[in-house]
Design an enzyme around this catalytic site. Sequence first.
Site, mmCIF file in Angstrom:
data_model
loop_
_atom_site.group_PDB
_atom_site.id
_atom_site.type_symbol
_atom_site.label_atom_id
_atom_site.label_comp_id
_atom_site.label_asym_id
_atom_site.label_seq_id
_atom_site.Cartn_x
_atom_site.Cartn_y
_atom_site.Cartn_z
ATOM 1 C CG HIS A 150 -1.716 1.262 1.383
ATOM 2 N ND1 HIS A 150 -2.742 1.628 0.523
ATOM 3 C CD2 HIS A 150 -1.608 2.275 2.292
ATOM 4 C CE1 HIS A 150 -3.236 2.796 0.920
ATOM 5 N NE2 HIS A 150 -2.565 3.212 1.986
ATOM 6 C CD GLU A 216 -6.666 4.470 3.808
ATOM 7 O OE1 GLU A 216 -6.540 4.532 5.043
ATOM 8 O OE2 GLU A 216 -5.875 5.009 3.004
ATOM 9 C CB THR A 366 -4.633 0.586 3.177
ATOM 10 O OG1 THR A 366 -5.279 1.811 3.503
ATOM 11 C CG2 THR A 366 -5.385 -0.117 2.073
HETATM 12 CA CA CA Z 1 -5.529 4.501 7.016
#
Ligand code: CA
Length: 432
Positions: A150, A216, A366
């Site tokens: 991420h 997220e 995330t």
């Molecule tokens: Ca976050």
Amino acid sequence: MEKSIHMNHQPNDPNLTTWVNVPPNSDFPIQNLPFGIFSNTEYKAPHAGVAIGDQVIDLAALFEQGHLNGLGLPEDNVFAYDTLNAFMALGKQAASKVRTRVSQLLLADNPELRDNEELKQAAMRPMDHVTMHMPVFVRDYTDFYSSIEHATNVGAMFRDPNNALLPNWRHLPVGYHGRASSIVPSGTPITRPKGQYKDPQDDQPSFGPSRRLDFELEMAFITCKENGMGNSVSTAEAEEYIFGFVLFNDWSARDIQAWEYQPLGPFLGKNFGSSISPWIVTMDALEPFRTESPKQEPEVLPYLKTEGKKAFDIELEVFLHPEGGNENKICHSNFKYLYWNVNQQLAHHTVNGCNLGIGDMYASGTISGSDPKSFGSMLELAWKGTKPLKLDDGSERKFLLDGDTVTMRAYAEGNGVRIGFGEVSSKILPAR
Ligand code: CA
């Protein structure tokens, strides 16, 4: 009163069976027994319960009628409050004893609750008749940024594809202090935020409803012990402080975020709302699902070193449900992909002497994997709007639209046992 005498009872034993109806593929078999806060029409005041199959077991009622005696609990009914904070403050060992005792009460061959109609009337509620509430009062909330996939994806899109990770990223679990007041339980709608944004081609910022609203996919752990200001918690001690986990949707307005985040980090792009699943799955229940974390290179500083399996193999799914349409599965990820484990997160959080509170929440960041189908946000799935997602009704999404419902589910599975988290599901309402 007949008391159970299973002294060496192991609540995680995959062979345990219960007399309660557990539908196939239920997230809540007898091996799970997560804690939450619920209310229903008979008992309007929210109080503590445990999930099993399609039922909720009322802990306040069990305590009141003496069925949790002998566990060393205080005289005060800690299950009668509208948060789990007082119960969690008793520590993890107390929580383990309560979970073990409830497991015994639910065993297929234990008649204590099974054959006591009056007690069942008082202490069992069909899950579809209860309302779930925030399980804890969250005084402080921290959001980490612990998925290397991420962080690399976002760094590439927001800054520089050739230097996507900033120099500190592999040396410490990056995080920031978020807003606790806007953490809400599953089912609470989220109103589209308004704010400032500036597209690269524009000279001046504009103001209005966010045009890049995103979710997220995260998990969060909750602490149940205080360290006291000035004291650090080591990676080896961290698990004494971690009660359990919930699913966490850290709603994000990407246009607001991109314009505001330098130099001090996330602010209005994040603080309008975060949603959680209402049942706290204990670390105890997740023990059988421990697994290895990704290898860390370069080697971390000594205070961040951990030994043994500190990751958990938990499947994560995200579904997008347009108004009037069907649920579309848009992401499948796993908690074990995280580069930084929770022990490292907590040790880093306190290495400067920061004091932890009971009920405080720490989101993972995330959770994306390397496969594009495992990306944990619309920003990544639709790659900043350049690869729109196609839904089964023929529509496309670059970001979330008003009326969209985002649902996240999670479960660990093995030896015929499924330790599930239920879901966190919330609908987007138009800006006010
Ligand atoms: Ca976050």
